[in-house]
Design an enzyme around this catalytic site. Sequence first.
Site, mmCIF file in Angstrom:
data_model
loop_
_atom_site.group_PDB
_atom_site.id
_atom_site.type_symbol
_atom_site.label_atom_id
_atom_site.label_comp_id
_atom_site.label_asym_id
_atom_site.label_seq_id
_atom_site.Cartn_x
_atom_site.Cartn_y
_atom_site.Cartn_z
ATOM 1 N N CYS A 22 1.559 -1.269 0.158
ATOM 2 C CA CYS A 22 -0.034 0.100 -0.085
ATOM 3 C C CYS A 22 0.600 1.448 -0.295
ATOM 4 C CB CYS A 22 -1.574 0.045 1.562
ATOM 5 S SG CYS A 22 -2.127 1.029 1.385
ATOM 6 N N CYS A 31 -0.263 3.965 2.381
ATOM 7 C CA CYS A 31 -0.249 3.763 3.501
ATOM 8 C C CYS A 31 0.631 4.205 4.469
ATOM 9 C CB CYS A 31 -0.788 2.389 4.165
ATOM 10 S SG CYS A 31 -2.012 1.909 3.273
ATOM 11 N N ASP A 32 2.190 3.624 3.333
ATOM 12 C CA ASP A 32 3.645 3.520 3.925
ATOM 13 C C ASP A 32 4.360 4.401 3.043
ATOM 14 O OD1 ASP A 32 2.451 1.290 5.789
ATOM 15 O OD2 ASP A 32 2.846 -0.414 4.423
#
Length: 307
Positions: free
Chosen positions: A133, A136-137
């Site tokens: 992701c 997200c990261d």
Amino acid sequence: MNKRNLIIIGSGPAGLTAAIYASRASLSPLVISGPEPGGQLTLTSEVEDYPGFPEGVLGQDLMEKMRAQAERFGAEFLSASVASINVANRPFTMMAGSTEYSARSIIVATGASARWLDLPSEQRLIGKGVSSCAVCDGYFFKGKDVAIVGGGDSAAKEALYLAKLASHVTLIHRRTELRAQKILQDRLRSAENITLKLGWAVEEVLGEMVVSGLRLAPAEAGDAEKLAVAGLFVAIGHIPNTKPFVGSLALDDQGYIESKDGVHTSVEGVFVAGDVHDRTYRQAVTAAGMGCKAAMQAEEYLEEVAA
Ligand code: NAP
């Protein structure tokens, strides 16, 4: 045995919208929230295309709001995963945790999960530089070199997203052609800090405690190469979460729940909603729409057929 009118399996936008509609129709649904409560949206940050939020909304917040809305009308939530299900007899039964539940009708909204390359080195380094992701990261790789693997829209979009944070992005795809939309391909090719490595496969993720690089192998004959990166993003599609339904519900050749109309499954009284059936649109708003339809069909079924 815990007896229910309607059990909704899954708590992403499809399951929660079904819960809102079913609870307002006084069906007292039980939502079994599964291993990833809130579903894939909880892995993203800002959602900018969900209608009604002109400034955008955090995925986690949107899911919390949907759950609160369902609870307001009496939906109950169980934090557990369904391990097995029996829809051969009525009422249907299933095991969740150590308890057996029975239900007169079921809505399956278990969604899909990221597909991995399944290399031992990749699995060992998930969360230590390997991620599925970018949104997200990606932030953790600000100013660093990263790679992304995949040739579809997800890989292209995530590469473009990462290019805003990372110093350099290498997109690795096993074929020499991308399947991503042309407009995304054009953007990839004109980005200054994105390199396309086409016709190459990731053979190993290098690094002991954290990712330090990749060993790449050419699809055709040739020598392997090393690429120094601090992160690897895997964007090679999704796998539907249908393990408990194998042998009970008709699945297609890729494991998605089959449905002629996007609501009914092969078993009367068992309905489907969201990414566990839909491999095309995969949007929160389409999943929510399917959850609404499934709840309305379940209501009709409970009133007329299973009365
Ligand atoms: P996808 O279109 O199925 O693409 C998956 C990519 O991963 C393909 O390029 C595939 O290679 C590659 N791949 C699969 N297994 C692999 C493996 N084991 N090793 C290496 N590569 C592998 O998946 P997606 O990109 O997640 O998109 C899914 C759907 O969502 C699509 O319908 C897409 O249009 C949609 N979507 C839309 C948007 C948007 O902005 N409109 C954004 C994201 C996704 P091959 O090409 O060789 O098969």
